[in-house]
Design a protein around this motif. Structure first.
Motif, PDB file in Angstrom:
ATOM      1  N   PHE A 147      20.190  26.281  66.391  1.00 19.44           N
ATOM      2  CA  PHE A 147      20.189  27.529  65.632  1.00 19.44           C
ATOM      3  C   PHE A 147      21.223  28.489  66.217  1.00 19.44           C
ATOM      4  CE2 PHE A 147      16.397  25.361  64.602  1.00 19.44           C
ATOM      5  CZ  PHE A 147      16.079  25.725  63.310  1.00 19.44           C
ATOM      6  N   GLY A 204      21.925  29.444  58.893  1.00 16.73           N
ATOM      7  CA  GLY A 204      21.068  30.281  58.072  1.00 16.73           C
ATOM      8  C   GLY A 204      19.776  29.550  57.740  1.00 16.73           C
ATOM      9  N   VAL A 205      18.718  30.326  57.485  1.00 14.34           N
ATOM     10  CA  VAL A 205      17.404  29.761  57.176  1.00 14.34           C
ATOM     11  C   VAL A 205      16.766  30.573  56.066  1.00 14.34           C
ATOM     12  CG1 VAL A 205      15.059  29.396  58.044  1.00 14.34           C
ATOM     13  CG2 VAL A 205      17.008  28.813  59.490  1.00 14.34           C
ATOM     14  N   ALA A 206      16.169  29.892  55.106  1.00 15.09           N
ATOM     15  CA  ALA A 206      15.370  30.551  54.066  1.00 15.09           C
ATOM     16  C   ALA A 206      13.956  30.006  54.120  1.00 15.09           C
ATOM     17  CB  ALA A 206      15.983  30.323  52.683  1.00 15.09           C
ATOM     18  N   LEU A 207      12.982  30.889  54.250  1.00 18.65           N
ATOM     19  CA  LEU A 207      11.574  30.509  54.357  1.00 18.65           C
ATOM     20  C   LEU A 207      10.837  31.044  53.136  1.00 18.65           C
ATOM     21  CD1 LEU A 207      11.020  31.463  58.119  1.00 18.65           C
ATOM     22  CD2 LEU A 207      11.523  29.192  57.190  1.00 18.65           C
ATOM     23  N   LEU A 222       9.678  31.059  66.177  1.00 14.74           N
ATOM     24  CA  LEU A 222      10.570  31.912  65.386  1.00 14.74           C
ATOM     25  C   LEU A 222      11.715  32.478  66.214  1.00 14.74           C
ATOM     26  CD1 LEU A 222       7.907  33.851  63.283  1.00 14.74           C
ATOM     27  CD2 LEU A 222       9.504  32.112  62.438  1.00 14.74           C
ATOM     28  N   LEU A 231      15.289  31.602  65.429  1.00 11.22           N
ATOM     29  CA  LEU A 231      15.755  32.075  64.126  1.00 11.22           C
ATOM     30  C   LEU A 231      16.359  33.477  64.206  1.00 11.22           C
ATOM     31  CD1 LEU A 231      13.976  29.621  63.331  1.00 11.22           C
ATOM     32  CD2 LEU A 231      13.357  30.875  61.277  1.00 11.22           C
ATOM     33  N   THR A 283      18.405  35.171  58.113  1.00  7.17           N
ATOM     34  CA  THR A 283      17.199  34.544  57.577  1.00  7.17           C
ATOM     35  C   THR A 283      16.751  35.285  56.325  1.00  7.17           C
ATOM     36  OG1 THR A 283      16.497  33.875  59.795  1.00  7.17           O
ATOM     37  CG2 THR A 283      14.830  33.847  58.081  1.00  7.17           C
ATOM     38  N   VAL A 302      13.418  35.613  53.917  1.00  6.77           N
ATOM     39  CA  VAL A 302      11.981  35.355  53.779  1.00  6.77           C
ATOM     40  C   VAL A 302      11.588  35.783  52.365  1.00  6.77           C
ATOM     41  CG1 VAL A 302       9.670  35.866  54.642  1.00  6.77           C
ATOM     42  CG2 VAL A 302      11.598  35.732  56.243  1.00  6.77           C
ATOM     43  N   LEU A 338      11.068  38.753  62.931  1.00  9.29           N
ATOM     44  CA  LEU A 338      12.487  38.622  62.578  1.00  9.29           C
ATOM     45  C   LEU A 338      12.920  39.905  61.860  1.00  9.29           C
ATOM     46  CD1 LEU A 338      12.417  34.975  61.161  1.00  9.29           C
ATOM     47  CD2 LEU A 338      13.092  35.684  63.475  1.00  9.29           C
ATOM     48  N   ALA A 381      15.668  39.990  59.179  1.00  8.22           N
ATOM     49  CA  ALA A 381      15.581  39.088  58.028  1.00  8.22           C
ATOM     50  C   ALA A 381      15.634  39.876  56.722  1.00  8.22           C
ATOM     51  CB  ALA A 381      14.297  38.276  58.102  1.00  8.22           C
TER      52      ALA A 381
END
Length: 388
Positions: free
Chosen positions: A205, A211-214, A316, A319, A324, A326, A347, A350
């Motif tokens: 990371f 990048g991260v999408a939750l 987390l 991240l 990110t 969310v 985060l 985010a």
């Protein structure tokens, strides 16, 4: 959550399992206030659901989309592959877009679903990401079925853990995305899988993962979920679900037959827990029914303890190094938006998107909003990468 090794009621496991499953589902349906007229109007015939389940279990995700009543299939996969996990389980993978795209987006689906749950995003996102000069996609899209789901293989029951799912994701990245920046997009259990990867491989990371999408997910405390039930019915559910889970694990053929016979009730509860809108297309409900019916009942039971006992709040931290997104529906009964808020607390940088009048399957129920949010997020990532 400990797994019982024998039926809680000696000599009456089969009967107790049926009663447990039926009472638990009926209680949920009653508590959610779904009338009998609505059941009759939107019901899925047991025989039809059984046939759909058999097809879904046998067909690949691509074939399931070809049988899609909503016409969400879009373009076929540019490439398909089987990736071997560290314990030998074969994971089914499909890709859209050029191999040399500047970014790869990997989609990780939720519990009891399959890569087909991303049908609307699969259809529209590549076009959304097309560049102005030549309409070349900015990203390659990679979809895969988690173990025991869709057309991927099954592992040993003791491997039904978030840690194993994280290792599977790591394998998919190494085998199908060996280089270049990666964005991870996870829905529900898929988001938990990404958190598991952050615990397993935190060094990814900020280096490989950019990048991260939750979506509609949680970092833990799932055993406390009420699914919108009153306190009394929550206690009933807690009492009968362990019996039903034992039956699903140890008498799967019997549980599968029960699921087919109780198809109307299962479908009703599924839709109530999955969607918030009152005008959801019945075809969308049947589409979800087919995915869930394609997940063996013993797989459902095997993964449940891992989800209920999960605590990934500490995962987390990695991240924080990457942008990110969310996203959640404001009427999610399965994983209420408070769980997304808890993630955002950890985060603070985010981007937080709450989709109005949306339930747990927000990616299907409000697909335009979800695809738009993902496209905007990916464009910002691409712009940031080009600036550097």
């Amino acid at each position: 959550m400990a797994r019982p090794t024998r039926p809680p009621t000696h000599g009456r496991g089969r009967t107790a399992g049926v009663v447990g499953a039926a009472v638990g589902l009926a209680a949920a349906g009653t508590a959610l206030g779904v009338g009998l007229t609505r059941i009759a109007r939107r019901r899925v015939r047991a025989a039809e659901l059984g046939a759909a389940g058999e097809r879904a279990a046998a067909l690949s995700a691509a074939q399931l989309r070809e049988d899609d009543p909503l016409g969400t299939a879009g373009r076929a996969a540019d490439r398909t592959a089987l990736v071997q996990a560290d314990d030998g389980v074969l994971l089914s993978v499909e890709e859209i877009g050029p191999r040399d795209a500047p970014m790869t987006v990997v989609f990780v689906h939720g519990y009891t679903l399959s890569m087909a749950s991303w049908a609307f995003q699969r259809r529209s996102l590549a076009a959304e990401l097309a560049t102005a000069n030549g309409h070349r996609p900015d990203a390659r899209l990679v979809f895969y079925d988690q173990r025991g789901h869709g057309s991927s293989g099954r592992g040993a029951p003791e491997r039904s853990t978030i840690e194993q799912l994280a290792r599977d994701l790591d394998t998919v990245l190494r085998m199908r995305v060996p280089s270049g920046p990666v964005v991870l997009v996870g829905h529900s259990m898929g988001g938990m899988t990404i958190m598991g990867l952050a615990a397993l491989r935190p060094e990814l990371f900020g280096t490989r993962v950019v990048g991260v999408a939750l979506l509609s997910t949680s970092s833990g405390q799932l055993a406390e979920l009420t699914f919108g039930l009153p306190e009394l019915l929550t206690r009933v559910r807690a009492a009968v679900f362990p019996v039903a889970a034992w039956t699903m694990r140890h008498r799967p053929a019997f549980a599968e037959r029960t699921r087919v016979l109780a198809a109307d009730l299962v479908s009703m509860v599924t839709r109530s827990l999955s969607f918030a809108s009152s005008d959801v297309d019945p075809a969308l409900g049947r589409y979800v029914d087919s995915m869930i019916a394609g997940t063996p009942v013993d797989v459902i039971a095997e993964f449940y303890p891992a989800l209920a006992g999960m605590d990934e709040i500490g995962s987390l931290e990695p991240l924080r190094r990457v942008p990110t997104l969310v996203l959640t529906g404001d009427k999610d009964k399965m994983i209420p938006m408070e769980h997304s808020e808890r993630i955002v607390e950890r985060l603070p940088d985010a981007r937080y998107v709450v989709v109005p009048d949306a339930g747990h399957l927000v990616l299907l129920e409000k697909s335009d909003e979800v695809t738009g949010a993902l496209a905007a997020f990916l464009r910002r990532l691409a712009a940031g990468a080009s600036a550097h």
